[in-house]
Write a protein that holds these residues in place. Structure first.
Motif, short mmCIF file in Angstrom:
data_model
loop_
_atom_site.label_atom_id
_atom_site.label_comp_id
_atom_site.label_asym_id
_atom_site.label_seq_id
_atom_site.Cartn_x
_atom_site.Cartn_y
_atom_site.Cartn_z
N GLN A 172 -6.53 -0.26 -0.89
CA GLN A 172 -5.75 -1.48 -0.75
C GLN A 172 -4.66 -1.54 -1.83
OE1 GLN A 172 -9.31 -3.98 -1.19
NE2 GLN A 172 -8.83 -4.89 0.81
N VAL A 173 -5.02 -1.09 -3.02
CA VAL A 173 -4.07 -1.12 -4.13
C VAL A 173 -2.96 -0.11 -3.88
CG1 VAL A 173 -3.83 -1.06 -6.64
CG2 VAL A 173 -6.02 -1.66 -5.62
N TRP A 174 -3.33 1.07 -3.37
CA TRP A 174 -2.31 2.09 -3.10
C TRP A 174 -1.36 1.63 -2.00
CZ3 TRP A 174 0.01 5.56 -5.58
CH2 TRP A 174 0.85 6.47 -4.93
N GLU A 175 -1.87 0.91 -1.02
CA GLU A 175 -1.02 0.36 0.04
C GLU A 175 -0.01 -0.63 -0.56
OE1 GLU A 175 -3.73 -1.29 2.84
OE2 GLU A 175 -4.38 0.67 3.61
N LYS A 176 -0.45 -1.36 -1.59
CA LYS A 176 0.45 -2.29 -2.27
C LYS A 176 1.53 -1.51 -3.02
CE LYS A 176 1.79 -6.35 -3.64
NZ LYS A 176 2.43 -7.28 -2.66
N VAL A 177 1.16 -0.40 -3.65
CA VAL A 177 2.15 0.44 -4.34
C VAL A 177 3.20 0.92 -3.34
CG1 VAL A 177 2.53 2.63 -5.54
CG2 VAL A 177 0.55 1.22 -6.14
N GLU A 178 2.75 1.41 -2.19
CA GLU A 178 3.68 1.91 -1.18
C GLU A 178 4.57 0.79 -0.64
OE1 GLU A 178 0.85 3.77 1.52
OE2 GLU A 178 1.53 5.75 0.82
N GLU A 179 3.99 -0.40 -0.49
CA GLU A 179 4.76 -1.56 -0.03
C GLU A 179 5.87 -1.89 -1.02
OE1 GLU A 179 4.03 -6.33 0.10
OE2 GLU A 179 2.38 -5.07 0.82
N GLU A 180 5.52 -1.92 -2.32
CA GLU A 180 6.50 -2.24 -3.35
C GLU A 180 7.57 -1.16 -3.44
OE1 GLU A 180 6.77 -4.99 -4.71
OE2 GLU A 180 4.81 -5.95 -4.63
#
Length: 270
Positions: A172-180
């Motif tokens: 979930q955190v990595w998905e946030k990194v990719e989103e940002e």
């Protein structure tokens, strides 16, 4: 069966050594012109410097240097206690007794009847007790304002996690990194030529860094240490470039990037 630590056979020597330090501190404060002039404020920046020197020694893995820097930092703590005693504010006994009481209070799983099966529960209990002790209105109230931004991001996230405000899975955190990252790329396309909104770009870049710090925490990497190790690696390679090119009569300012890359690639193989 859990291993029980051996008795501290050097306890008496340690107490004598600490007593000796207190005696020397008293003598310096009373007789040394420099030590006489110091205040909380004049020592502050020196203490920060000593802390970073200890950090360097730890990153280098130099045990002798770590020992020396711990000593330097310990001197500062004793110095502050001596200054405090001169106004009747506090002395070293007050400092240590208060610390002991705090440690006992914040470890109810050791000194009370609270159960803590793992490190995460211990950290959560610590933050809850600390919040109650200090009377902060916010969990984040205890994060020092003057911390470097990267370290502050780590502490903010740790404290939020301590009360359960956190992602559940690292994916979930990595998905946030990719989103940002995508947001930053769309807003400030590196291949575009249009002038960017610097303030907005700074905000988006900050969001990206914050998310990367968060992911690093989930995979047990200290972002501050990771970046500092990369800094040291860059310095080592760049200094190799400087030294080796100078040996061959070349000046960095006059070399092409391709020429410098040759030395850089050599440095990477060392």
């Amino acid at each position: 069966m859990e291993k029980i630590p051996a008795p501290d056979l050097r306890r008496e020597e340690k107490l004598k050594a600490f007593d000796r330090l207190l005696t020397i501190m008293d003598e310096l404060r009373e007789n040394c012109p420099w030590d006489k002039k110091q205040t909380f404020e004049t020592l502050r920046h020196l203490t920060i410097e000593e802390t970073y020197e200890l950090s360097d020694a730890i990153l280098e893995g130099d045990k002798d240097e770590i020992k020396e820097e711990v000593g330097d930092l310990m001197l500062h703590l004793v110095f502050y206690s001596r200054i405090g005693s001169e106004t009747g504010s506090f002395d070293v006994a007050d400092v240590i007794d208060a610390l002991c009481e705090k440690l006992i209070n914040r470890h109810p799983h050791i000194y009370g009847d609270v159960k803590a099966e793992n490190e995460e529960v211990v950290k959560q209990n610590w933050e809850k007790i600390k919040l109650k002790e200090k009377g902060n209105k916010s969990v984040l109230g205890g994060v020092p304002k003057t911390l470097p931004a990267l370290v502050k991001a780590i502490r903010i996230q740790d404290k939020a996690r301590g009360v359960g405000f956190d992602w559940e899975e690292k994916q979930q955190v990595w998905e946030k990194v990719e989103e940002e990252m995508q947001e930053f790329k769309e807003e400030f396309n590196v291949s575009g030529e249009k002038e960017i909104d610097r303030e907005k770009a700074q905000g988006e870049f900050g969001d990206l860094l914050f998310s990367l710090v968060n992911y690093a925490r989930f995979i047990d990497i200290d972002p501050e240490e990771a970046l500092e190790r990369t800094n040291k690696k860059f310095i080592k390679r760049f200094q190799y470039l400087e030294q080796e090119s100078a040996k061959e009569g070349k000046s960095l300012g006059e070399m092409t990037l391709a020429e410098m890359d040759e030395y850089w690639n050599r440095a990477k193989k060392l």
